[in-house]
Design a protein around this motif. Structure first.
Motif, PDB file in Angstrom:
ATOM      1  N   ILE A 109       9.888   7.752  44.895  1.00  0.00           N
ATOM      2  CA  ILE A 109      10.641   8.235  43.739  1.00  0.00           C
ATOM      3  C   ILE A 109      10.299   9.709  43.552  1.00  0.00           C
ATOM      4  CG2 ILE A 109      10.962   8.064  41.240  1.00  0.00           C
ATOM      5  CD1 ILE A 109      12.116   5.665  42.661  1.00  0.00           C
ATOM      6  N   LEU A 110      11.294  10.569  43.685  1.00  0.00           N
ATOM      7  CA  LEU A 110      11.117  12.008  43.471  1.00  0.00           C
ATOM      8  C   LEU A 110      11.676  12.329  42.087  1.00  0.00           C
ATOM      9  CD1 LEU A 110      10.431  14.884  44.481  1.00  0.00           C
ATOM     10  CD2 LEU A 110      12.704  14.958  45.529  1.00  0.00           C
ATOM     11  N   ALA A 111      10.782  12.482  41.117  1.00  0.00           N
ATOM     12  CA  ALA A 111      11.197  12.682  39.729  1.00  0.00           C
ATOM     13  C   ALA A 111      11.453  14.169  39.481  1.00  0.00           C
ATOM     14  CB  ALA A 111      10.118  12.172  38.782  1.00  0.00           C
ATOM     15  N   VAL A 112      12.706  14.498  39.193  1.00  0.00           N
ATOM     16  CA  VAL A 112      13.114  15.893  38.976  1.00  0.00           C
ATOM     17  C   VAL A 112      13.968  15.941  37.701  1.00  0.00           C
ATOM     18  CG1 VAL A 112      14.220  17.922  39.957  1.00  0.00           C
ATOM     19  CG2 VAL A 112      13.219  16.207  41.489  1.00  0.00           C
ATOM     20  N   PRO A 113      13.405  16.386  36.571  1.00  0.00           N
ATOM     21  CA  PRO A 113      14.187  16.411  35.340  1.00  0.00           C
ATOM     22  C   PRO A 113      15.500  17.183  35.466  1.00  0.00           C
ATOM     23  CG  PRO A 113      11.874  16.757  34.852  1.00  0.00           C
ATOM     24  CD  PRO A 113      11.996  16.775  36.342  1.00  0.00           C
ATOM     25  N   LEU A 114      15.492  18.307  36.201  1.00  0.00           N
ATOM     26  CA  LEU A 114      16.696  19.136  36.335  1.00  0.00           C
ATOM     27  C   LEU A 114      17.322  18.985  37.723  1.00  0.00           C
ATOM     28  CD1 LEU A 114      15.511  22.367  34.488  1.00  0.00           C
ATOM     29  CD2 LEU A 114      16.717  20.377  33.559  1.00  0.00           C
ATOM     30  N   LEU A 115      17.292  17.790  38.252  1.00  0.00           N
ATOM     31  CA  LEU A 115      17.821  17.545  39.599  1.00  0.00           C
ATOM     32  C   LEU A 115      19.287  17.957  39.711  1.00  0.00           C
ATOM     33  CD1 LEU A 115      17.143  14.516  41.852  1.00  0.00           C
ATOM     34  CD2 LEU A 115      19.498  15.156  41.429  1.00  0.00           C
ATOM     35  N   VAL A 116      20.106  17.577  38.745  1.00  0.00           N
ATOM     36  CA  VAL A 116      21.533  17.892  38.800  1.00  0.00           C
ATOM     37  C   VAL A 116      21.757  19.389  38.614  1.00  0.00           C
ATOM     38  CG1 VAL A 116      23.765  17.528  37.655  1.00  0.00           C
ATOM     39  CG2 VAL A 116      22.208  15.597  38.028  1.00  0.00           C
ATOM     40  N   GLU A 117      20.986  20.003  37.713  1.00  0.00           N
ATOM     41  CA  GLU A 117      21.171  21.419  37.412  1.00  0.00           C
ATOM     42  C   GLU A 117      20.712  22.331  38.554  1.00  0.00           C
ATOM     43  OE1 GLU A 117      20.131  19.347  33.485  1.00  0.00           O
ATOM     44  OE2 GLU A 117      19.740  19.120  35.633  1.00  0.00           O
ATOM     45  N   SER A 118      19.731  21.892  39.330  1.00  0.00           N
ATOM     46  CA  SER A 118      19.095  22.783  40.289  1.00  0.00           C
ATOM     47  C   SER A 118      19.945  23.070  41.515  1.00  0.00           C
ATOM     48  CB  SER A 118      17.758  22.196  40.743  1.00  0.00           C
ATOM     49  OG  SER A 118      17.983  21.039  41.526  1.00  0.00           O
ATOM     50  N   GLY A 119      20.860  22.181  41.845  1.00  0.00           N
ATOM     51  CA  GLY A 119      21.757  22.445  42.961  1.00  0.00           C
ATOM     52  C   GLY A 119      21.276  21.937  44.295  1.00  0.00           C
ATOM     53  N   ASN A 120      20.013  22.200  44.676  1.00  0.00           N
ATOM     54  CA  ASN A 120      19.592  21.816  46.027  1.00  0.00           C
ATOM     55  C   ASN A 120      18.687  20.594  46.092  1.00  0.00           C
ATOM     56  OD1 ASN A 120      17.304  22.939  45.005  1.00  0.00           O
ATOM     57  ND2 ASN A 120      17.098  24.556  46.532  1.00  0.00           N
ATOM     58  N   TRP A 121      18.170  20.117  44.976  1.00  0.00           N
ATOM     59  CA  TRP A 121      17.349  18.907  45.016  1.00  0.00           C
ATOM     60  C   TRP A 121      18.101  17.694  45.548  1.00  0.00           C
ATOM     61  CZ3 TRP A 121      12.367  18.698  45.216  1.00  0.00           C
ATOM     62  CH2 TRP A 121      11.579  19.634  44.552  1.00  0.00           C
ATOM     63  N   PRO A 122      19.374  17.476  45.178  1.00  0.00           N
ATOM     64  CA  PRO A 122      20.062  16.288  45.705  1.00  0.00           C
ATOM     65  C   PRO A 122      20.103  16.229  47.231  1.00  0.00           C
ATOM     66  CG  PRO A 122      21.271  17.184  43.854  1.00  0.00           C
ATOM     67  CD  PRO A 122      20.191  18.187  44.184  1.00  0.00           C
ATOM     68  N   ASP A 123      20.075  17.387  47.885  1.00  0.00           N
ATOM     69  CA  ASP A 123      20.089  17.407  49.347  1.00  0.00           C
ATOM     70  C   ASP A 123      18.806  16.833  49.943  1.00  0.00           C
ATOM     71  OD1 ASP A 123      22.542  18.622  49.208  1.00  0.00           O
ATOM     72  OD2 ASP A 123      21.747  20.653  49.425  1.00  0.00           O
ATOM     73  N   ARG A 124      17.754  16.741  49.139  1.00  0.00           N
ATOM     74  CA  ARG A 124      16.467  16.230  49.609  1.00  0.00           C
ATOM     75  C   ARG A 124      16.300  14.740  49.327  1.00  0.00           C
ATOM     76  NH1 ARG A 124      13.399  20.889  50.602  1.00  0.00           N
ATOM     77  NH2 ARG A 124      14.390  22.753  49.762  1.00  0.00           N
ATOM     78  N   CYS A 125      17.333  14.099  48.798  1.00  0.00           N
ATOM     79  CA  CYS A 125      17.269  12.689  48.418  1.00  0.00           C
ATOM     80  C   CYS A 125      18.352  11.892  49.136  1.00  0.00           C
ATOM     81  CB  CYS A 125      17.485  12.529  46.906  1.00  0.00           C
ATOM     82  SG  CYS A 125      16.473  13.621  45.888  1.00  0.00           S
ATOM     83  N   GLN A 126      18.029  10.645  49.459  1.00  0.00           N
ATOM     84  CA  GLN A 126      19.050   9.759  50.008  1.00  0.00           C
ATOM     85  C   GLN A 126      19.831   9.054  48.898  1.00  0.00           C
ATOM     86  OE1 GLN A 126      15.750   9.718  51.780  1.00  0.00           O
ATOM     87  NE2 GLN A 126      16.929  11.363  52.746  1.00  0.00           N
ATOM     88  N   ASP A 154      18.291  19.681  20.048  1.00  0.00           N
ATOM     89  CA  ASP A 154      19.695  19.884  20.432  1.00  0.00           C
ATOM     90  C   ASP A 154      19.846  21.075  21.373  1.00  0.00           C
ATOM     91  OD1 ASP A 154      20.590  17.707  19.016  1.00  0.00           O
ATOM     92  OD2 ASP A 154      21.147  18.860  17.232  1.00  0.00           O
ATOM     93  N   ARG A 155      19.038  22.107  21.177  1.00  0.00           N
ATOM     94  CA  ARG A 155      19.100  23.267  22.086  1.00  0.00           C
ATOM     95  C   ARG A 155      18.662  22.880  23.491  1.00  0.00           C
ATOM     96  NH1 ARG A 155      17.871  26.514  17.490  1.00  0.00           N
ATOM     97  NH2 ARG A 155      15.630  26.157  17.722  1.00  0.00           N
ATOM     98  N   ILE A 156      17.624  22.059  23.575  1.00  0.00           N
ATOM     99  CA  ILE A 156      17.166  21.611  24.887  1.00  0.00           C
ATOM    100  C   ILE A 156      18.227  20.749  25.559  1.00  0.00           C
ATOM    101  CG2 ILE A 156      15.462  20.183  26.092  1.00  0.00           C
ATOM    102  CD1 ILE A 156      13.444  21.040  23.928  1.00  0.00           C
ATOM    103  N   ILE A 157      18.805  19.828  24.807  1.00  0.00           N
ATOM    104  CA  ILE A 157      19.848  18.960  25.362  1.00  0.00           C
ATOM    105  C   ILE A 157      21.035  19.798  25.841  1.00  0.00           C
ATOM    106  CG2 ILE A 157      21.557  17.188  24.763  1.00  0.00           C
ATOM    107  CD1 ILE A 157      19.416  15.933  22.941  1.00  0.00           C
ATOM    108  N   ALA A 158      21.399  20.814  25.058  1.00  0.00           N
ATOM    109  CA  ALA A 158      22.544  21.660  25.420  1.00  0.00           C
ATOM    110  C   ALA A 158      22.274  22.468  26.671  1.00  0.00           C
ATOM    111  CB  ALA A 158      22.896  22.584  24.261  1.00  0.00           C
ATOM    112  N   ALA A 159      20.994  22.782  26.940  1.00  0.00           N
ATOM    113  CA  ALA A 159      20.639  23.580  28.123  1.00  0.00           C
ATOM    114  C   ALA A 159      20.606  22.739  29.393  1.00  0.00           C
ATOM    115  CB  ALA A 159      19.288  24.246  27.915  1.00  0.00           C
ATOM    116  N   GLN A 160      20.594  21.421  29.231  1.00  0.00           N
ATOM    117  CA  GLN A 160      20.571  20.527  30.390  1.00  0.00           C
ATOM    118  C   GLN A 160      21.992  20.139  30.786  1.00  0.00           C
ATOM    119  OE1 GLN A 160      18.035  17.247  29.156  1.00  0.00           O
ATOM    120  NE2 GLN A 160      16.188  18.383  29.700  1.00  0.00           N
TER     121      GLN A 160
END
Length: 204
Positions: A109-126, A154-160
């Motif tokens: 399990i590769l836990a990445v809070p900003l996986l979707v936002e980061s752009g390249n993390w999904p390429d490292r996961c199956q 709410d500011r944190i949620i909006a930034a994600q």
């Protein structure tokens, strides 16, 4: 090749609880938040470049990153946020890749809070696994555990990424809006699926 499941979700969604449930069943865990904390602790490899980029005011007297000050700074300044990410993300990725590679667990399990936002993390996961719950539930949980004002949450949620963006990126979804028993049963089903997928990738 080790099966890597990218775990993500919004703040307050319950990612850590879900990760712990997988670990209890034998999964490996690589937590990028834990890596980031280690890199920004006293003596961490990120401290020197952070001090150079942001100045002594952002480093505590014991030599750690002043996380509260930095958080407030980067939320108000997108350029500063980019600088911070430019320093931390390569370090975190390098340590995460090394940890995944060295794991002898059936899957990781590769836990990445900003996986979707980061752009390249999904390429490292199956697989991408999203822990999902309503935004109102996220807000209530964060306020209850941290005492943070609703406006700050709410500011944190909006930034994600939005809930919809995360779900669109998901291969698998865990609904964490119910009770602990419902959560555990979903993890159990996915654990069985990931074991099967890992076995298919590593034929005996």
């Amino acid at each position: 090749m080790t099966l890597v499941v990218g775990l993500t979700g919004g703040i307050g969604s319950g990612k850590s609880t879900v990760a712990d449930l997988f670990v209890a069943r034998g999964a490996g865990l690589v937590d990028t938040d834990a890596i980031a904390h280690a890199q920004t602790a006293p003596g961490g490899t990120a401290i020197a470049p952070l001090r150079e980029a942001f100045g002594d005011a952002f480093i505590t007297s014991d030599g750690a990153l002043d996380r509260a000050r930095m958080r407030a700074h980067v939320f108000a300044d997108a350029r500063a946020r980019g600088t911070l990410e430019g320093i931390l993300h390569p370090l975190i990725r390098a340590h995460a890749v090394a940890a995944v590679t060295s794991s002898d667990a059936p899957y990781v399990i590769l836990a990445v809070p900003l996986l979707v936002e980061s752009g390249n993390w999904p390429d490292r996961c199956q697989r991408v696994l999203v822990v999902d719950c309503p935004v109102g539930t996220q807000r209530e949980r964060v306020m209850a555990r941290s005492g943070m004002p609703a406006a700050d949450v709410d500011r944190i949620i909006a930034a994600q990424a939005t809930r919809e963006q995360r779900l669109a990126a998901a291969d698998d979804v865990i609904d964490n809006s119910a009770d602990a028993a419902a959560l555990a049963s979903q993890v159990e089903a996915l654990h069985a699926r990931y074991l099967a997928l890992a076995g298919a990738e590593k034929p005996g």
